[in-house]
Design a protein around this motif. Structure first.
Motif, PDB file in Angstrom:
ATOM      1  N   ARG A 167      -9.448   6.928 -19.432  1.00  0.00           N
ATOM      2  CA  ARG A 167      -8.312   7.799 -19.755  1.00  0.00           C
ATOM      3  C   ARG A 167      -7.012   7.019 -19.862  1.00  0.00           C
ATOM      4  O   ARG A 167      -6.093   7.430 -20.572  1.00  0.00           O
ATOM      5  CB  ARG A 167      -8.167   8.891 -18.686  1.00  0.00           C
ATOM      6  N   ASP A 168      -6.948   5.899 -19.160  1.00  0.00           N
ATOM      7  CA  ASP A 168      -5.728   5.093 -19.161  1.00  0.00           C
ATOM      8  C   ASP A 168      -5.600   4.248 -20.422  1.00  0.00           C
ATOM      9  O   ASP A 168      -4.650   3.494 -20.580  1.00  0.00           O
ATOM     10  CB  ASP A 168      -5.706   4.197 -17.916  1.00  0.00           C
ATOM     11  N   GLY A 169      -6.577   4.376 -21.317  1.00  0.00           N
ATOM     12  CA  GLY A 169      -6.538   3.609 -22.555  1.00  0.00           C
ATOM     13  C   GLY A 169      -5.723   4.260 -23.658  1.00  0.00           C
ATOM     14  O   GLY A 169      -5.505   3.661 -24.706  1.00  0.00           O
ATOM     15  N   ASP A 170      -5.279   5.485 -23.426  1.00  0.00           N
ATOM     16  CA  ASP A 170      -4.482   6.219 -24.415  1.00  0.00           C
ATOM     17  C   ASP A 170      -3.219   6.694 -23.710  1.00  0.00           C
ATOM     18  O   ASP A 170      -3.270   7.511 -22.797  1.00  0.00           O
ATOM     19  CB  ASP A 170      -5.289   7.408 -24.946  1.00  0.00           C
ATOM     20  N   PHE A 171      -2.074   6.172 -24.146  1.00  0.00           N
ATOM     21  CA  PHE A 171      -0.845   6.508 -23.441  1.00  0.00           C
ATOM     22  C   PHE A 171      -0.554   8.004 -23.463  1.00  0.00           C
ATOM     23  O   PHE A 171       0.026   8.551 -22.509  1.00  0.00           O
ATOM     24  CB  PHE A 171       0.352   5.747 -24.022  1.00  0.00           C
ATOM     25  N   LEU A 172      -0.969   8.704 -24.518  1.00  0.00           N
ATOM     26  CA  LEU A 172      -0.710  10.139 -24.586  1.00  0.00           C
ATOM     27  C   LEU A 172      -1.552  10.920 -23.580  1.00  0.00           C
ATOM     28  O   LEU A 172      -1.322  12.108 -23.363  1.00  0.00           O
ATOM     29  CB  LEU A 172      -0.962  10.655 -26.004  1.00  0.00           C
ATOM     30  N   GLN A 173      -2.509  10.237 -22.943  1.00  0.00           N
ATOM     31  CA  GLN A 173      -3.259  10.832 -21.840  1.00  0.00           C
ATOM     32  C   GLN A 173      -2.835  10.254 -20.496  1.00  0.00           C
ATOM     33  O   GLN A 173      -3.469  10.521 -19.474  1.00  0.00           O
ATOM     34  CB  GLN A 173      -4.764  10.596 -22.040  1.00  0.00           C
ATOM     35  N   TRP A 174      -1.756   9.471 -20.509  1.00  0.00           N
ATOM     36  CA  TRP A 174      -1.326   8.809 -19.279  1.00  0.00           C
ATOM     37  C   TRP A 174      -1.107   9.821 -18.178  1.00  0.00           C
ATOM     38  O   TRP A 174      -0.453  10.848 -18.360  1.00  0.00           O
ATOM     39  CB  TRP A 174      -0.040   8.016 -19.515  1.00  0.00           C
ATOM     40  N   ASP A 175      -1.675   9.530 -17.015  1.00  0.00           N
ATOM     41  CA  ASP A 175      -1.679  10.455 -15.887  1.00  0.00           C
ATOM     42  C   ASP A 175      -1.099   9.746 -14.674  1.00  0.00           C
ATOM     43  O   ASP A 175      -1.641   8.720 -14.237  1.00  0.00           O
ATOM     44  CB  ASP A 175      -3.118  10.895 -15.616  1.00  0.00           C
ATOM     45  N   PRO A 176      -0.013  10.251 -14.096  1.00  0.00           N
ATOM     46  CA  PRO A 176       0.560   9.623 -12.897  1.00  0.00           C
ATOM     47  C   PRO A 176      -0.445   9.456 -11.760  1.00  0.00           C
ATOM     48  O   PRO A 176      -0.319   8.537 -10.945  1.00  0.00           O
ATOM     49  CB  PRO A 176       1.693  10.581 -12.500  1.00  0.00           C
ATOM     50  N   GLU A 177      -1.457  10.310 -11.714  1.00  0.00           N
ATOM     51  CA  GLU A 177      -2.466  10.185 -10.674  1.00  0.00           C
ATOM     52  C   GLU A 177      -3.205   8.852 -10.790  1.00  0.00           C
ATOM     53  O   GLU A 177      -3.528   8.211  -9.783  1.00  0.00           O
ATOM     54  CB  GLU A 177      -3.472  11.331 -10.773  1.00  0.00           C
ATOM     55  N   ILE A 178      -3.463   8.421 -12.027  1.00  0.00           N
ATOM     56  CA  ILE A 178      -4.140   7.143 -12.251  1.00  0.00           C
ATOM     57  C   ILE A 178      -3.221   5.997 -11.833  1.00  0.00           C
ATOM     58  O   ILE A 178      -3.653   5.031 -11.190  1.00  0.00           O
ATOM     59  CB  ILE A 178      -4.546   6.996 -13.731  1.00  0.00           C
ATOM     60  N   PHE A 179      -1.952   6.114 -12.187  1.00  0.00           N
ATOM     61  CA  PHE A 179      -0.976   5.095 -11.814  1.00  0.00           C
ATOM     62  C   PHE A 179      -0.886   4.972 -10.301  1.00  0.00           C
ATOM     63  O   PHE A 179      -0.914   3.871  -9.735  1.00  0.00           O
ATOM     64  CB  PHE A 179       0.375   5.474 -12.411  1.00  0.00           C
ATOM     65  N   GLN A 180      -0.808   6.103  -9.605  1.00  0.00           N
ATOM     66  CA  GLN A 180      -0.701   6.094  -8.153  1.00  0.00           C
ATOM     67  C   GLN A 180      -1.957   5.535  -7.499  1.00  0.00           C
ATOM     68  O   GLN A 180      -1.886   4.835  -6.484  1.00  0.00           O
ATOM     69  CB  GLN A 180      -0.410   7.509  -7.656  1.00  0.00           C
ATOM     70  N   ALA A 181      -3.131   5.806  -8.095  1.00  0.00           N
ATOM     71  CA  ALA A 181      -4.378   5.268  -7.554  1.00  0.00           C
ATOM     72  C   ALA A 181      -4.408   3.749  -7.659  1.00  0.00           C
ATOM     73  O   ALA A 181      -4.872   3.056  -6.747  1.00  0.00           O
ATOM     74  CB  ALA A 181      -5.567   5.874  -8.296  1.00  0.00           C
ATOM     75  N   ASN A 182      -3.908   3.221  -8.777  1.00  0.00           N
ATOM     76  CA  ASN A 182      -3.819   1.771  -8.944  1.00  0.00           C
ATOM     77  C   ASN A 182      -2.813   1.176  -7.963  1.00  0.00           C
ATOM     78  O   ASN A 182      -3.075   0.139  -7.344  1.00  0.00           O
ATOM     79  CB  ASN A 182      -3.421   1.427 -10.376  1.00  0.00           C
ATOM     80  N   LEU A 183      -1.663   1.821  -7.815  1.00  0.00           N
ATOM     81  CA  LEU A 183      -0.657   1.326  -6.886  1.00  0.00           C
ATOM     82  C   LEU A 183      -1.190   1.300  -5.452  1.00  0.00           C
ATOM     83  O   LEU A 183      -0.917   0.357  -4.693  1.00  0.00           O
ATOM     84  CB  LEU A 183       0.593   2.205  -6.938  1.00  0.00           C
TER      85      LEU A 183
END
Length: 269
Positions: free
Chosen positions: A101-117
């Protein structure tokens, strides 16, 4: 042999890939290795293999996103060995569904960002926060963090992964500035394409062919190639090295962006 003799070294994410290779190489150089991983079986397998080869290792199950588990990791190491010479923050957040899902910026999800952080940055820095006081007591220590070449520029995919590693780079250099004069070094390794188990799960022959177009080596790197840099940064040989972001990437970052165009033109000439 003996480059890390009598050093107590913690490696997170040590159950496979770069972490596993590094743990094995550290042990061969005389270190006692704390093999930390979120999965018990791989951690124990690596530790047993090290001990079967005559080395010293302890397996620990650690989710680096949980501060309490990091505190146990640091506390147990100090209780048993009395010191921490090297902290290698190598654990990486991996979730295939989120990565897709993180491969398409228009599907960018803060939850994914927070999981990586949570793993890539917060977990690594909490480990540092807990380990540094013990290093300060002895006036020395080496902190190593695994970053990525994707942290150095913009990309068209992996938005959360790349940006989390860019944040990690800032902390790596800030720790070097904050504690360097007190004997603690902080450096990062930025791997290029590396034949880890996780890469082998998603890469294809076509992808490797394209990687070879940007690499300036005749092969794609192996986990041991990254481990070799980790051994150097863990050893006293690197005592004058601090705050560096080392690209271990087969030379992919040494060229101007349009070198492939130039090569194609030369081939057509």
């Amino acid at each position: 042999m003996g480059r890390l003799q009598d050093k107590i070294c913690i490696i997170t994410g040590a159950g496979s890939g770069i972490g596993r290779a590094s743990a094995t190489m550290f042990a061969k150089e005389g270190a006692t290795v704390i093999v930390a991983d979120i999965r018990a079986e791989p951690a124990e397998e690596v530790a047993h293999a090290i001990e079967a080869g005559g080395g010293r290792a302890r397996a620990m199950v650690v989710d680096v996103g949980e501060e309490s588990q990091l505190a146990t990791m640091i506390g147990s190491t100090i209780s048993e060995f009395g010191q921490i010479d090297v902290l290698f923050n190598n654990a990486l957040f991996i979730n295939t569904e989120m990565a897709m899902r993180d491969g398409d910026f228009l599907q960018w999800d803060p939850e994914i960002f927070q999981a990586n952080l949570r793993v890539n940055v917060i977990g690594a820095m909490l480990a540092c926060k807990l380990a540094i006081p013990h290093m300060l007591e002895r006036g020395k220590g080496s902190i190593i963090s695994t970053s990525t070449g994707s942290s150095l520029g913009g990309d068209v995919t992996a938005y959360s992964y790349g940006s989390s590693k860019a944040a990690l780079n800032w902390f790596v250099q800030s720790l070097a500035a904050t504690y360097g004069k007190r004997g603690i070094r902080s450096n990062a390794i930025l791997p290029g394409p590396t034949q880890t188990p996780s890469k082998l799960q998603w890469s294809t022959a076509r992808m490797d062919e394209l990687f070879m177009e940007v690499l300036n080596t005749p092969f794609i790197g192996e986990p041991e190639d990254i481990g070799a840099m980790a051994v150097f940064l863990a050893s006293d040989e690197s005592r004058y090295v601090n705050g560096m972001l080392y690209s271990v990437d087969g030379g992919q970052s040494c060229t101007v962006p349009f070198v492939s165009v130039t090569r194609a033109m030369q081939a057509d000439a």
